[in-house]
Design a protein around this motif. Structure first.
Motif, PDB file in Angstrom:
ATOM      1  N   LEU A   2       0.833  -1.196   0.000  1.00  0.00           N
ATOM      2  CA  LEU A   2       0.000   0.000   0.000  1.00  0.00           C
ATOM      3  C   LEU A   2       0.871   1.250   0.000  1.00  0.00           C
ATOM      4  O   LEU A   2       1.971   1.251   0.523  1.00  0.00           O
ATOM      5  N   ARG A   3       0.347   2.309  -0.591  1.00  0.00           N
ATOM      6  CA  ARG A   3       1.071   3.578  -0.631  1.00  0.00           C
ATOM      7  C   ARG A   3       0.790   4.387   0.628  1.00  0.00           C
ATOM      8  O   ARG A   3      -0.265   4.246   1.249  1.00  0.00           O
ATOM      9  N   LEU A   4       1.722   5.235   1.002  1.00  0.00           N
ATOM     10  CA  LEU A   4       1.504   6.132   2.134  1.00  0.00           C
ATOM     11  C   LEU A   4       0.348   7.073   1.824  1.00  0.00           C
ATOM     12  O   LEU A   4       0.224   7.577   0.714  1.00  0.00           O
ATOM     13  N   HIS A  24     -12.881   3.634   8.221  1.00  0.00           N
ATOM     14  CA  HIS A  24     -11.754   3.850   7.323  1.00  0.00           C
ATOM     15  C   HIS A  24     -10.537   4.327   8.121  1.00  0.00           C
ATOM     16  O   HIS A  24     -10.658   4.821   9.242  1.00  0.00           O
ATOM     17  N   ALA A  25      -9.378   4.124   7.524  1.00  0.00           N
ATOM     18  CA  ALA A  25      -8.107   4.526   8.127  1.00  0.00           C
ATOM     19  C   ALA A  25      -7.165   4.929   7.006  1.00  0.00           C
ATOM     20  O   ALA A  25      -7.444   4.706   5.827  1.00  0.00           O
ATOM     21  N   TYR A  30       5.333   2.583   7.094  1.00  0.00           N
ATOM     22  CA  TYR A  30       5.664   1.179   6.883  1.00  0.00           C
ATOM     23  C   TYR A  30       6.491   0.700   8.069  1.00  0.00           C
ATOM     24  O   TYR A  30       7.278   1.455   8.622  1.00  0.00           O
ATOM     25  N   ASP A  31       6.332  -0.543   8.428  1.00  0.00           N
ATOM     26  CA  ASP A  31       7.186  -1.150   9.448  1.00  0.00           C
ATOM     27  C   ASP A  31       7.994  -2.221   8.741  1.00  0.00           C
ATOM     28  O   ASP A  31       7.488  -3.287   8.447  1.00  0.00           O
ATOM     29  N   TYR A  40       2.242  -2.308   8.674  1.00  0.00           N
ATOM     30  CA  TYR A  40       1.888  -0.905   8.492  1.00  0.00           C
ATOM     31  C   TYR A  40       1.508  -0.260   9.816  1.00  0.00           C
ATOM     32  O   TYR A  40       1.102  -0.929  10.757  1.00  0.00           O
ATOM     33  N   VAL A  41       1.607   1.070   9.826  1.00  0.00           N
ATOM     34  CA  VAL A  41       1.014   1.866  10.891  1.00  0.00           C
ATOM     35  C   VAL A  41      -0.123   2.628  10.230  1.00  0.00           C
ATOM     36  O   VAL A  41       0.073   3.284   9.207  1.00  0.00           O
TER      37      VAL A  41
END
Length: 56
Positions: A2-4, A24-25, A30-31, A40-41
């Motif tokens: 996924l993109r930031l 939604h979030a 990225y971790d 992800y965060v």
């Protein structure tokens, strides 16, 4: 991967973090640590909190 800043919808809470299913979030980081279960965060505006999550 996924993109930031990408908007995602929470569909499950496998690690029982009390995530709001259906909300939604946004991906905010990225971790990249291979020893960590999370990829992800994400930021959930509804709760005004950040969570670690897995993209699997």
């Amino acid at each position: 991967m996924l993109r930031l800043g990408e908007r995602v919808t929470i569909v499950a809470d496998a690690f029982e973090q009390n995530l709001p299913i259906g909300q939604h979030a946004y991906v905010i980081a990225y971790d990249r640590n291979p020893d960590n279960a999370f990829d992800y965060v994400i930021r959930i505006p509804y709760l005004n909190r950040n969570f670690f999550c897995s993209g699997r």
